[in-house]
Each structure stands twice: as structure tokens, then as C-alpha cells.
Design a protein around this motif. Sequence first.
Motif, PDB file in Angstrom:
ATOM      1  N   GLY A  14       0.825  -1.202   0.000  1.00 42.64           N
ATOM      2  CA  GLY A  14       0.000   0.000   0.000  1.00 42.64           C
ATOM      3  C   GLY A  14       0.858   1.249   0.000  1.00 42.64           C
ATOM      4  O   GLY A  14       1.197   1.768   1.057  1.00 42.64           O
ATOM      5  N   LEU A  15       1.248   1.706  -1.176  1.00 41.09           N
ATOM      6  CA  LEU A  15       2.103   2.888  -1.275  1.00 41.09           C
ATOM      7  C   LEU A  15       1.285   4.061  -1.814  1.00 41.09           C
ATOM      8  O   LEU A  15       1.693   4.758  -2.740  1.00 41.09           O
ATOM      9  CB  LEU A  15       3.311   2.592  -2.170  1.00 41.09           C
ATOM     10  N   GLY A  16       0.111   4.254  -1.183  1.00 45.48           N
ATOM     11  CA  GLY A  16      -0.713   5.398  -1.511  1.00 45.48           C
ATOM     12  C   GLY A  16      -0.296   6.606  -0.701  1.00 45.48           C
ATOM     13  O   GLY A  16       0.881   6.751  -0.342  1.00 45.48           O
ATOM     14  N   ALA A  17      -1.252   7.464  -0.365  1.00 45.57           N
ATOM     15  CA  ALA A  17      -0.923   8.711   0.332  1.00 45.57           C
ATOM     16  C   ALA A  17      -0.265   8.439   1.682  1.00 45.57           C
ATOM     17  O   ALA A  17       0.888   8.831   1.914  1.00 45.57           O
ATOM     18  CB  ALA A  17      -2.187   9.550   0.507  1.00 45.57           C
ATOM     19  N   SER A  18      -0.958   7.751   2.579  1.00 42.25           N
ATOM     20  CA  SER A  18      -0.400   7.498   3.910  1.00 42.25           C
ATOM     21  C   SER A  18       0.786   6.549   3.836  1.00 42.25           C
ATOM     22  O   SER A  18       1.814   6.771   4.482  1.00 42.25           O
ATOM     23  CB  SER A  18      -1.480   6.916   4.827  1.00 42.25           C
ATOM     24  N   GLY A  19       0.651   5.484   3.055  1.00 43.99           N
ATOM     25  CA  GLY A  19       1.728   4.513   2.958  1.00 43.99           C
ATOM     26  C   GLY A  19       3.030   5.112   2.469  1.00 43.99           C
ATOM     27  O   GLY A  19       4.111   4.795   2.973  1.00 43.99           O
ATOM     28  N   SER A  20       2.948   6.008   1.477  1.00 43.76           N
ATOM     29  CA  SER A  20       4.155   6.650   0.950  1.00 43.76           C
ATOM     30  C   SER A  20       4.859   7.478   2.017  1.00 43.76           C
ATOM     31  O   SER A  20       6.094   7.478   2.106  1.00 43.76           O
ATOM     32  CB  SER A  20       3.786   7.549  -0.236  1.00 43.76           C
ATOM     33  N   CYS A  21       4.075   8.175   2.820  1.00 41.98           N
ATOM     34  CA  CYS A  21       4.659   9.056   3.828  1.00 41.98           C
ATOM     35  C   CYS A  21       5.416   8.264   4.891  1.00 41.98           C
ATOM     36  O   CYS A  21       6.535   8.615   5.264  1.00 41.98           O
ATOM     37  CB  CYS A  21       3.558   9.897   4.476  1.00 41.98           C
ATOM     38  N   PHE A  22       4.827   7.179   5.351  1.00 44.41           N
ATOM     39  CA  PHE A  22       5.509   6.376   6.368  1.00 44.41           C
ATOM     40  C   PHE A  22       6.656   5.567   5.759  1.00 44.41           C
ATOM     41  O   PHE A  22       7.688   5.367   6.392  1.00 44.41           O
ATOM     42  CB  PHE A  22       4.518   5.457   7.071  1.00 44.41           C
ATOM     43  N   ALA A  23       6.480   5.119   4.503  1.00 48.55           N
ATOM     44  CA  ALA A  23       7.519   4.317   3.856  1.00 48.55           C
ATOM     45  C   ALA A  23       8.802   5.109   3.657  1.00 48.55           C
ATOM     46  O   ALA A  23       9.904   4.598   3.883  1.00 48.55           O
ATOM     47  CB  ALA A  23       7.015   3.771   2.525  1.00 48.55           C
ATOM     48  N   PHE A  24       8.688   6.376   3.253  1.00 47.62           N
ATOM     49  CA  PHE A  24       9.911   7.135   3.002  1.00 47.62           C
ATOM     50  C   PHE A  24      10.666   7.391   4.302  1.00 47.62           C
ATOM     51  O   PHE A  24      11.904   7.439   4.321  1.00 47.62           O
ATOM     52  CB  PHE A  24       9.603   8.435   2.246  1.00 47.62           C
TER      53      PHE A  24
END
Length: 247
Positions: A14-24
Motif C-alpha cells: 500500500g504505497l498510496g498517500a499514507s503509505g508513501s509518507c511512512f515508507a519514506f
Amino acid sequence: MTDHKPIKTVSIIGLGASGSCFAFQLKAVLGDRLRIIAGGERKDRLEREGVTVNGVNHHFHIVPPDQDCGGDYPDLAIIITKFPALSQAIKDMKNQIGPDTLIMAPLNGVEAEEKVAAVFGWDNLLYSLAKVSVVMKDGCASFNPKAARIEMGEKHNETVSPRVQAVKELFEGAGIRTVVPEDMERAIWYKYMCNVSENQSAAVLGIPFGAWSVSADANFIREKLMREVIAIAQKKGIDLSEKDMEK
């Protein structure tokens, strides 16, 4: 209290809005030990274009769902898709779940844990929710890390368990503010009450997010929706009340 080993490898789907922010943020401390699970065209696009967060483009270690871990299972698996995609995400995460892999699914709503547990069991599942305000424009995510946080833990957290402490240390080391509520189930329902009363009413009425503070009519609808969620929560034995509306 037995210590839990540090969290050194994480898989996210799940690399959407929230996922991208935590992933980076996690990538900064984990590097390629952060795996993004994606297949097909989505995998190709992520490898080709990456993800842009706060003006910086990031490329991740992408792992297809059908790739076998060969026993090298992650210490933590995070499912952070939109709710309609949860069932497929659970299937796609199957090869990443080992006997000791902790699992979190910080989705909106109140059913994510039950759906994940129906497949993987309750033993390694932690309760969680994400609070992050993300602006998406032209496929680029912008957010304020200081205003975002994850709430997570066991169902009840009178004391913080070693495995919750291990996840908390990973997140905080990555700059992700982490809160461990005493009652995680209640915390999830509290967020659900806010989402139902604000997001849905704003969408149906076509009003901006802050309209309740200046419109008594809009606020009337918001409070009616809150009371509906409180009534359901109380039937389930969850301690939500009118006092929570005041917050």
C-alpha cells in the motif's frame, strides 16, 4: 518481561498517500530492508517512476507478491491500503508472513484487524491506526511529519509489551511519532467516529472540512452522525460517550 528482538526488516503493501509518507521515513533507517510489495504494472511503475514525498523522489526495494521469502521473513508486515483493497492485499502479503512476523493494518474503519486475523490469526497481530493529513497533487504527496502519528499496541496496553516497544522504537527512530493508547480498540472507534461524522458529511454536503465551526446546521449533522457511532460502539461494549464528542 521478555525482550523482543529489534525490528530490522519491514514489508509494506500500500504505497498510496499514507503509505508513501511512512515508507519514506522507514526507508531512511532500513534501506533495502524495507520491502514494498507490488506486482504487475504497479511494480513496473514504482520501479520506473518512484514516489515523490515532500518534493523528493524516492525509489524503493520492490518485491512481487509471488516471490518466496526463502525463510527470510520480515520482522514486521504493514498493510496500509484503502479498505476495498484489503482482501487482495492480504493475499498479496501471504508470502511475507512468517511464524514470527508481526502484522499491522492501520486502515480507516473498524474491521481491518478482524479481516487480517481471519487469515493470519491473532497471535502476531497488533492493533493500529494512522493519523496523517496528506495533500496529493499530480501524484506527489505532501505532509507534515510533526503533525502525523501512528497509534498502535496490543488490544489493551496497561503496560507496553516488549513487541510493541520494539515497533515503537523502530518508528520513533525513523521520525514517526508513535502513541500507545491504553485501550487500542477504543482509539480505533474514536477515530472512526471522527471520520464518519466529518469526512462523510463533508462529502455528502459538499462543504469544506472546517465548516462545522461556522455553521450550526452542518455541526448538527456532524453531531448526529457521532451519536450513531457512539450508540453502535456502546452496544459492542466499547467505552465511547458524549464526552468524546466534546474533544
